[in-house]
Enzyme design. Sequence first.
Site, PDB file in Angstrom:
ATOM      1  N   TYR A  92       1.707  12.160  14.997  1.00  0.00           N
ATOM      2  CA  TYR A  92       2.341  11.127  14.177  1.00  0.00           C
ATOM      3  C   TYR A  92       2.928  10.025  15.055  1.00  0.00           C
ATOM      4  CZ  TYR A  92       5.498   9.068  10.697  1.00  0.00           C
ATOM      5  OH  TYR A  92       6.160   8.204   9.858  1.00  0.00           O
TER       6      TYR A  92
ATOM      7  N   GLY B 252       8.687   6.827  -2.661  1.00  0.00           N
ATOM      8  CA  GLY B 252       9.428   6.632  -1.427  1.00  0.00           C
ATOM      9  C   GLY B 252       9.659   5.189  -1.043  1.00  0.00           C
ATOM     10  N   ILE B 253       9.459   4.898   0.236  1.00  0.00           N
ATOM     11  CA  ILE B 253       9.714   3.558   0.758  1.00  0.00           C
ATOM     12  C   ILE B 253       8.819   2.528   0.086  1.00  0.00           C
ATOM     13  CG2 ILE B 253       9.530   2.121   2.829  1.00  0.00           C
ATOM     14  CD1 ILE B 253      10.383   4.579   4.463  1.00  0.00           C
ATOM     15  N   GLY B 254       7.544   2.866  -0.124  1.00  0.00           N
ATOM     16  CA  GLY B 254       6.621   1.922  -0.745  1.00  0.00           C
ATOM     17  C   GLY B 254       7.057   1.516  -2.142  1.00  0.00           C
TER      18      GLY B 254
ATOM     19  N   SER C 261       3.398   4.355  -4.521  1.00  0.00           N
ATOM     20  CA  SER C 261       3.686   5.204  -5.679  1.00  0.00           C
ATOM     21  C   SER C 261       4.969   6.010  -5.523  1.00  0.00           C
ATOM     22  CB  SER C 261       2.516   6.154  -5.953  1.00  0.00           C
ATOM     23  OG  SER C 261       2.332   7.049  -4.865  1.00  0.00           O
TER      24      SER C 261
ATOM     25  N   SER D 133       7.535   3.810  12.421  1.00  0.00           N
ATOM     26  CA  SER D 133       8.515   4.894  12.459  1.00  0.00           C
ATOM     27  C   SER D 133       9.272   4.835  13.774  1.00  0.00           C
ATOM     28  CB  SER D 133       7.820   6.250  12.336  1.00  0.00           C
ATOM     29  OG  SER D 133       8.692   7.310  12.678  1.00  0.00           O
TER      30      SER D 133
ATOM     31  N   THR E  56       0.843  -1.189   0.000  1.00  0.00           N
ATOM     32  CA  THR E  56       0.000   0.000   0.000  1.00  0.00           C
ATOM     33  C   THR E  56       0.886   1.250   0.000  1.00  0.00           C
ATOM     34  OG1 THR E  56      -0.203   0.188   2.424  1.00  0.00           O
ATOM     35  CG2 THR E  56      -1.771  -1.262   1.286  1.00  0.00           C
TER      36      THR E  56
END
Length: 256
Positions: A164, A25-27, A23, A151, A20
């Site tokens: 966050y 960065g990390i994903g 699109s 995180s 998920t």
Amino acid sequence: MSKLVTGGNKPIGETTVLVTGASRGIGAAIAERFAMVGMNVVIHYMNSHEAANDVARRCMSHGAKVLTVTADLKDKDQISRVRDKLESHGLMPDILVNNAGISHYGLLSDVTEEIWDDVMSTNLKSMFLCTQQFMPYMVAQRYGRIINISSIWGISGASCEVLYSASKGGVNAFTKALAKELAPSGITVNGVAPGAVDTSMMDHLEQEEIRMLEEEIPAGRLARPDEISSLVYFLALPESGYINGQIISPNGGWIT
């Protein structure tokens, strides 16, 4: 490198991973890491259609079968439609990487209920809904891997990132509890809690702030997305089946 990834009965080319928020960065790095070994990759995105297609093209260049899906993961009906689409394509995930999330930087006194609800829904509710939707398939086959991206602030907390930090702390607690619930079904649930990673989530910082941050980190630099994706891939392997309910923090020695 293992040729089989589901307890010895499903070849890599028949194994599917759903990432998920893939699109960027990390994903995106995670999706491409799995594609590199020939797994089927489902790339989820919400609004970034062109960026998701770019990731898909990179994944396909490795010879992987790729499908992109769009959904607001805070909406149970939209996730249900994604599930139906994956089932119709024969791409139900053996590996679920709950990566989608948003950050928020600011004083707690300035956080409105709307901001609170948005961050909590995106970072926690979406993970709950996705996991609930896809884990029955894993339970039925008595094998699966669920990897939740958290995180470092979910472990230690951070000033001006209370919201966050709270959401990622929830991810960690969810991970530990669900690991115990699903272990008898042959499913592992682990969390990856990166430190500072060189992605667009760092865009709110000035260059001088980034330089000062790097000086705090014993490794002397930010992490690369591919360094996080390598850990996620390792946790998804069958050889990692005894690692369960863990929150692993690749952070360059920043917090130990």
